[in-house]
Design a protein around this motif. Structure first.
Motif, PDB file in Angstrom:
ATOM      1  N   ILE A   7       0.894  -1.129   0.003  1.00  0.00           N
ATOM      2  CA  ILE A   7       0.084  -0.134  -0.098  1.00  0.00           C
ATOM      3  C   ILE A   7       0.963   1.102  -0.002  1.00  0.00           C
ATOM      4  N   SER A   8       0.663   2.183  -1.056  1.00  0.00           N
ATOM      5  CA  SER A   8       1.350   3.318  -1.106  1.00  0.00           C
ATOM      6  C   SER A   8       0.398   4.407  -0.441  1.00  0.00           C
ATOM      7  N   ILE A   9       1.039   5.296   0.292  1.00  0.00           N
ATOM      8  CA  ILE A   9      -0.030   6.237   0.796  1.00  0.00           C
ATOM      9  C   ILE A   9       0.986   7.683   0.771  1.00  0.00           C
ATOM     10  N   ILE A  10       0.268   8.773   0.529  1.00  0.00           N
ATOM     11  CA  ILE A  10       0.632  10.068   0.455  1.00  0.00           C
ATOM     12  C   ILE A  10      -0.074  10.769   1.420  1.00  0.00           C
ATOM     13  N   GLN A  19      -0.431   6.875  14.372  1.00  0.00           N
ATOM     14  CA  GLN A  19      -1.697   6.297  15.312  1.00  0.00           C
ATOM     15  C   GLN A  19      -2.899   5.945  14.453  1.00  0.00           C
ATOM     16  N   ARG A  20      -3.325   7.022  13.477  1.00  0.00           N
ATOM     17  CA  ARG A  20      -4.707   6.645  12.898  1.00  0.00           C
ATOM     18  C   ARG A  20      -4.388   5.593  11.779  1.00  0.00           C
ATOM     19  N   LEU A  21      -3.046   5.373  11.182  1.00  0.00           N
ATOM     20  CA  LEU A  21      -2.623   4.292  10.119  1.00  0.00           C
ATOM     21  C   LEU A  21      -2.736   2.987  11.098  1.00  0.00           C
ATOM     22  N   GLN A  65     -11.208   2.012   4.370  1.00  0.00           N
ATOM     23  CA  GLN A  65     -11.143   2.863   5.587  1.00  0.00           C
ATOM     24  C   GLN A  65     -10.128   3.603   5.430  1.00  0.00           C
ATOM     25  N   LEU A  66      -8.997   3.577   4.884  1.00  0.00           N
ATOM     26  CA  LEU A  66      -7.909   4.508   4.619  1.00  0.00           C
ATOM     27  C   LEU A  66      -8.422   5.812   4.018  1.00  0.00           C
ATOM     28  N   LYS A  67      -9.244   5.474   2.717  1.00  0.00           N
ATOM     29  CA  LYS A  67      -9.777   6.711   2.270  1.00  0.00           C
ATOM     30  C   LYS A  67     -10.507   7.604   2.952  1.00  0.00           C
ATOM     31  N   LYS A  68     -10.973   7.150   4.050  1.00  0.00           N
ATOM     32  CA  LYS A  68     -11.892   8.059   4.960  1.00  0.00           C
ATOM     33  C   LYS A  68     -10.956   8.975   5.962  1.00  0.00           C
ATOM     34  N   SER A  73      -3.713  11.909   1.205  1.00  0.00           N
ATOM     35  CA  SER A  73      -4.149  12.504  -0.018  1.00  0.00           C
ATOM     36  C   SER A  73      -4.330  11.579  -1.063  1.00  0.00           C
ATOM     37  N   ASP A  74      -3.403  10.527  -1.008  1.00  0.00           N
ATOM     38  CA  ASP A  74      -3.422   9.283  -2.107  1.00  0.00           C
ATOM     39  C   ASP A  74      -3.081   8.121  -1.500  1.00  0.00           C
ATOM     40  N   ILE A  75      -3.997   7.066  -1.937  1.00  0.00           N
ATOM     41  CA  ILE A  75      -3.740   5.895  -1.410  1.00  0.00           C
ATOM     42  C   ILE A  75      -4.005   4.926  -2.713  1.00  0.00           C
TER      43      ILE A  75
END
Length: 95
Positions: A7-10, A19-21, A65-68, A73-75
């Protein structure tokens, strides 16, 4: 059947982003195999690369859930076989 996904996250640099991740992954009872983090000082963004082993259904649930999370900004999620670790500038796409 479990597969390995990356999973690539910006995200914005905030104090509670780790913590949220981690809450998303712990709620879904997922073990993180590998976690890489790169901070950018120019635009105050962070790049996360998270490797997990799970099935496709749970993977889709985690991405939703991560998109919420507002700070993200980008997943992008991709099967590990399609991920190129040598060139991190390659934009990932979900297959």
């Amino acid at each position: 059947m479990n597969s390995t996904y990356v999973i690539s996250i910006i995200a914005e640099n905030t104090l509670d982003i780790f913590q949220r991740l981690s809450v998303v992954f712990s709620r879904n009872r997922l073990f993180i195999n590998q976690f890489n983090f790169e901070a950018s000082k120019q635009n105050l963004n962070s790049h996360f690369y998270i490797e997990i082993s799970t099935d496709e259904i749970k993977m889709e649930r985690v991405v939703k859930q991560l998109k919420k999370i507002i700070e993200l900004s980008d997943i992008k999620a991709v099967h590990k076989n399609h991920f190129n670790t040598n060139n991190k500038d390659v934009y990932l796409c979900q297959n």
